[in-house]
Design an enzyme around this catalytic site. Structure first.
Site: not given
Lengths: 286, 286, 286, 286
Positions: D229-231
């Protein structure tokens, strides 16, 4: 706190000591609490400007007595005083032509609570954007304008504005020059978006002018409309970078974002009573 | 007007009605004229902040009585009060390592009148920048620091700061972590420039971290130094676009401009007494 | 890779198919490796522009034969060809008056490796900045200019430029209009910083003009100098927000940062051979 | 010229001399004319990236043979090759929750010709935005998702995506974490807008986090969705200034503009085939 009932006081007057204190004491003695205050002094012209926001709950003075009282209080300074109340939402009319981006943007922001006003009325010199107005449930009036019919058709517009008790007008890429009669009727209450960085590229086809000159930034300017086209007091401006690889069409695309944000910003400042006009310039309190 | 003799009053206190009016009346009754006032209320914490600038010519109260009088006036609100005078210029020390861009920038802006303070003293843990300090006619002290000597050498620095009556310290790419003793001695008076967009990329080599993550913007943050590295209250931040074609070296070049402007901006806000600190955050009045 | 020995080829010619392929094959067959290529076609004028960077190690063709070979290769397209070599650093002269910010900025960036050129020579019509030039170890020549002596004194400047084998000239707030003779002698090789957002606010005192008009952004423009003052091809522009509270003096302060960064950017593009001029505009390859 | 029929070639391969020349010659010999070429070399990883746009009118090779031919041509460099054709418009699905600003923005830009793709399909886990999709004449499917039903409901979504021959997915404030199965099925083809400046403020409520930390800028990041996530690889980022006077609600308002422009920019780069992904980063050719 800001969302409670409050009044906004806008004052311009001759500068001098004690004005801030007099106003602060006045508000306090009448039972108000100052939420926000800002001021500006133009030392060359000797003019003082202030914007004061204060609570109305428990305020002793009747609403219609506030302005006269402030005028009396500052009478040696020959003040101009305006008072607005947070529960008297401004009503705006949006005038458009065929381009939809500013219209969508204003209506969406208003619905999202970013613009604390109403837009009950959309007037257009083409029928193109009827569907947009209706999608948002707003009245749409098609008032076509030619050189010959302009004065008469503006009369039709005036009637619509009055019937809907409109306080201010937004030219959202309206593409029509207003008559002096229109401008005089709504002084500092007609906001236009010019798709150029004023005072550069005044008049028609600013993106074409910008492309020809080879500038590296294009701009947009939100301003009050005055009798002189594109010469009115500027409220907000912004720019975006362009390069040799941007065609006029690319500039038009990039310009749309600018026009939307600059116009919305100018309208926001207007409906929040943040603007004072003097010497064909604006004081815009944050 | 702004250039005449004036005082700046910074107040934090429990929020409540009448504070603005009380301060405005106080200033007026003592013979001052308010030039500028700004305020902020944190409604969640119930704290009120204000910054007031007023003329001192003909002010009735002696300078050293102003703060106690304001404290008495607002005592029910448990205020914290600071007063500064426009003729008591702040004196700053600049701590550097080997990199010259922030040092040049601060000294040039100060000489150009953009930073209304004095920088009589440059302290460095390397001898590299002696020539820069001397070019500007500033005292330069080489105080080398190793892990072992840090506490002792900070003692040397304290002596220099005291001898020169230094009010605040600027870490202009100093590259040394201060001891808690240093930080405690100068609370909210040590300004650091971190070459990253806090809270991202804390700690060492932020440009390397940014390059590895593939961000499209790099940033810099000016902040007060606290016991926790890179965790202090942020005063100013800015960013600049980068792309895949920017090497770490390119980022360092682009970052220099950021670091200079953000640090100068943070210092300007500090020396103009525009900053109030609370809850590890800053209120920065324009 | 970029730091190895390389050549930069700049070509403008009539547009048509196969130009990119012809150039790419030419470079490859002569033993070069293309590091970077960029192109632009102005479809209205039918002109094609390209910038090609390639390695020189092991390149078969002698340096002075590259341009003629490319001209022959593209002769049906009537090309204009320039070739530059990464080990032949450009030499610039900086012309100044009394203001120091652009001079410091250019010399510091050049020393920091941000501008890959030399600045051996500073020429000024006042003696004010001698100390700055000498601090950086650069030759400083005071060549005062009046209306009457301008032509003669420019002759003195020409001699200095030739003696130092100067390739390009930077007007770093020089405050003097060059004669047509000067401009003709260094076509597209004199870079000026105008402290306004061209084409708005041409001529003298642009910040005064901007203040009077009440704009919300001020700008700076880096451009090549042509016979028409402030009408030359724009290389770089930038803006910064201003408000009613900014005095002309504030604008001057804010403008300094703009002028520095825009001028440095324009100079960087020039010394890295990123600029092609046509139709009084620039193509600036990234 | 750009509007004529053309192909876009995206190649990543081991770096080495002659690649640009080989590709340019290949295009020319097959009868194409290069309109645009860009390249990037990651010298640390030894990887070369290029994007080539060329005309297809009169191109000798059949479309489906172009990629294999380029693979053969560059086989010693172990290339990854993609080819896209300007008449094969990408088809995107927009996944939303209840917030309408990104949905309106994408559909308006697509209708205005700023995004050269189709959006035939809107999928939502709430029914709130049905009216928006229908106003623009797009199919709307309400696919509610709970923790328990997520896998099954994503199956429903997959069917919709396949039935509509969807090439890429835009999470326009979808507020749901996708399963790894979803991410694996559409590698580098799911674009998300995160309302924070990654890598700062990952995860939930980034504006709350930003407000608490007292940052002076808030950001938004457009990125490809990966298992973490969000990476995922960042495509575009932007920021806007905030101050102590901005409440979380103000940040949300300001953030909306950011989210719209950053997401639109990321989508534009994707549909114009400007993005190459490697090492969890993006190369985004202008």
């Amino acid at each position: 706190m800001r969302s409670s009932l409050h009044a906004t006081l806008l004052v311009s007057c001759a500068d001098g000591p004690g004005i801030v204190a007099a106003l602060a004491r006045f508000v306090f003695e009448q039972g108000g609490n100052i939420l926000d205050s800002d001021q500006h002094a133009d030392s060359r012209l000797g003019v003082f400007f202030t914007r004061l926001t204060f609570t109305l709950d428990g305020f002793l003075l009747a609403r219609d007595l506030i302005a006269p009282s402030v005028e009396a209080l500052l009478s040696p300074h020959e003040p101009t005083v305006e008072v607005r109340f947070s529960d008297e939402t401004k009503r705006g009319a949006i005038l458009v032509s065929k381009t939809n981006h500013c219209l969508y943007d204003l209506l969406l922001r208003q619905e999202a609570g970013e613009l604390c006003c109403e837009f009950p009325l959309v007037i257009a010199n083409h029928d193109t954007l009827r569907g947009v107005a209706e999608h948002f449930g707003r009245a749409f009036h098609h008032v076509p304008i030619t050189k010959e019919t302009k004065a008469a058709q503006e009369g039709v517009i005036f009637e619509l504005l009055e019937r809907e008790r409109i306080d201010f007008v937004v030219l959202a890429r309206y593409m029509q020059v207003l008559t002096p009669a229109f401008v005089d009727r709504y002084p500092n209450r007609v906001i236009n978006i010019h798709h150029g960085f004023l005072p550069a590229f005044q008049g028609a086809k600013p993106y074409h002018q910008a492309h020809k000159r080879g500038v590296k930034l294009i701009g947009a300017s939100g301003h009050y409309v005055t009798a002189d086209l594109d010469e009115g007091p500027i409220i907000a401006q912004s720019v975006v970078p362009v390069s040799h690889s941007d065609s006029i069409r690319d500039m038009v695309h990039k310009g749309r974002d600018l026009e939307k944000s600059v116009l919305a910003n100018a309208v926001r400042c207007h409906v929040e009573d943040r603007i004072l006009v003097y010497a064909n310039k604006t004081v815009v309190f944050d």
